[in-house]
Design an enzyme around this catalytic site. Structure first.
Site, PDB file in Angstrom:
ATOM      1  N   LYS A 266      37.450  -2.732  33.493  1.00  0.00           N
ATOM      2  CA  LYS A 266      36.593  -3.407  32.517  1.00  0.00           C
ATOM      3  C   LYS A 266      36.573  -4.915  32.781  1.00  0.00           C
ATOM      4  O   LYS A 266      37.385  -5.441  33.536  1.00  0.00           O
ATOM      5  CB  LYS A 266      37.084  -3.134  31.097  1.00  0.00           C
ATOM      6  CG  LYS A 266      38.481  -3.670  30.804  1.00  0.00           C
ATOM      7  CD  LYS A 266      38.935  -3.301  29.400  1.00  0.00           C
ATOM      8  CE  LYS A 266      40.341  -3.834  29.129  1.00  0.00           C
ATOM      9  NZ  LYS A 266      40.809  -3.511  27.765  1.00  0.00           N
TER      10      LYS A 266
ATOM     11  N   TYR B 142      35.263 -37.769  29.870  1.00  0.00           N
ATOM     12  CA  TYR B 142      34.634 -37.850  28.559  1.00  0.00           C
ATOM     13  C   TYR B 142      35.600 -38.302  27.465  1.00  0.00           C
ATOM     14  O   TYR B 142      36.758 -37.890  27.436  1.00  0.00           O
ATOM     15  CB  TYR B 142      34.048 -36.491  28.161  1.00  0.00           C
ATOM     16  CG  TYR B 142      32.769 -36.130  28.879  1.00  0.00           C
ATOM     17  CD1 TYR B 142      31.675 -36.982  28.888  1.00  0.00           C
ATOM     18  CD2 TYR B 142      32.654 -34.901  29.536  1.00  0.00           C
ATOM     19  CE1 TYR B 142      30.497 -36.638  29.546  1.00  0.00           C
ATOM     20  CE2 TYR B 142      31.487 -34.538  30.193  1.00  0.00           C
ATOM     21  CZ  TYR B 142      30.411 -35.417  30.191  1.00  0.00           C
ATOM     22  OH  TYR B 142      29.256 -35.069  30.839  1.00  0.00           O
TER      23      TYR B 142
END
Length: 369
Positions: free
Chosen positions: A38, A264
């Protein structure tokens, strides 16, 4: 100093084979093996991994959702596929592609019966999920009569397995709880078999369960994270080989003066002159913002380089003040010598999260085939 052209996830299929054989060595000869693929095979390459497991003789594959199983069928995978969390809206696709649903509630059972009747199925294979303490999905022991009654009076379905899931199989402090779960599953699966008049296959053990509770192998075991090189215990990790290595490169090197900032919001402010390297990988690639501001590190030419400032969408910056490196040099985010578990733990998370987070825009390269 090696060079790498772009951010790349290298997948070593020989490592997958090693891990499969190691886990197989912990099971009895007749015990079946289910490989969990998965989430793009834990962030790697679902089709390539499934093909390799099929070649090695895995008995079952498991995915989370129907769409994942459909992709495998379209890629030519013939091995039986268990869908662990099917939704009623996808039952038609599930049946068309011969996928086998985990049935975990009365509602889902009734809805699948309707779909199977509409498609005129006979003895369509289903898997009954019992909740023995994880409290996520699953029937209770009180539901056994209902399950057996509905199955026996509706010839369109047949229970091929009963299964459950251990909640803390890697935690030795929770051994009593795990043993209680195993005993509960024995009781409920025996009751189901008695009422049905036949014995569906049983499976309960995950990777850590295979190692720690060999007495509870039943007819099949399941492994996900172990196949990809992680065993949730240091002693097990030592026996496994990480399949995935995440590599990138140094795009640019900067000399940062004292009191200058990086990135940032000026999240990093230098107290002294340093040298930083900018790498073309960021939170859009799976390196979440929790790895910034000194949490998380990469390896450049054998040395650790700490992530500084905030993680950007497409870039991170690392401190390379004490590392002999240059633009274009290879950078290892995680791999055999700097495991995903080590990388993840630096930000208080687990290998599962970083592995499955790697974006599909990151180039995959297969080796060891």
């Amino acid at each position: 100093m090696s060079k790498v052209g772009e951010t790349t996830l290298v997948l070593d299929l020989s490592a997958l084979e090693h891990n499969y054989n190691y886990l197989r060595s912990k099971t009895k000869p007749k015990t079946k093996f289910l490989g969990v693929v998965k989430a793009f095979a834990y962030g790697s390459d679902m089709i390539a991994i499934a093909q390799k497991l099929e070649q090695m003789g895995v008995d079952y594959l498991a995915v989370a959702y129907v769409s994942e199983g459909v992709l495998l069928r379209k890629a030519g995978i013939k091995t039986p596929i268990l869908v662990l969390h099917p939704l009623a809206s996808n039952f038609e696709d599930l049946i068309v592609h011969h996928l086998e649903p985990s049935i975990y509630s009365k509602n889902i059972l009734n809805q699948f019966l309707e779909a199977a009747k509409e498609k005129q199925q006979n003895d369509y294979p289903i898997h009954i999920k019992f909740n023995t303490g994880l409290n996520r999905l699953g029937f209770s022991e009180d539901d056994v009569d209902f399950i057996a009654k509905e199955t026996k009076r509706n010839g369109c379905i047949k229970i091929v397995s009963a299964f459950s899931h251990l909640a803390a199989s890697e935690d030795t402090n929770e051994r009593d709880f795990s043993l209680k779960q195993i005993n509960s599953f024995k009781i409920v699966s025996d009751t189901l078999s008695s009422i049905l008049g036949y014995a569906p296959m049983r499976h309960m053990l995950n990777t850590s369960g295979i190692i720690n509770y060999p007495e509870a192998q039943f007819e099949m075991v399941r492994s996900g994270i172990g196949l990809y090189g992680y065993g949730n215990q240091a002693k097990v990790d030592a026996q496994l080989k990480p399949v995935a290595t995440l590599k990138t490169t140094i795009s640019q090197i900067h000399q940062i003066d004292a009191h200058e900032s990086v990135g940032y919001n000026r999240a990093y402010k230098s107290k002294r002159p340093i040298k930083s390297a900018t790498l073309p990988i960021g939170h859009a690639d799976g390196i979440g913002r929790q790895y910034g501001k000194g949490k998380g590190f990469v390896v450049i030419n054998g040395e650790k380089a700490t992530i500084i400032g905030n993680v950007c969408m497409d870039m991170i910056m690392v401190d390379v003040t004490k590392i002999d490196c240059q633009e274009g040099d290879e950078v290892i985010v995680f791999g055999p010598n700097n495991s995903a578990e080590s990388f993840a733990s630096s930000a208080n998370t687990i290998s599962y999260e970083i592995l499955t987070a790697i974006s599909q825009r990151v180039k995959r390269v297969l080796i060891g085939a």
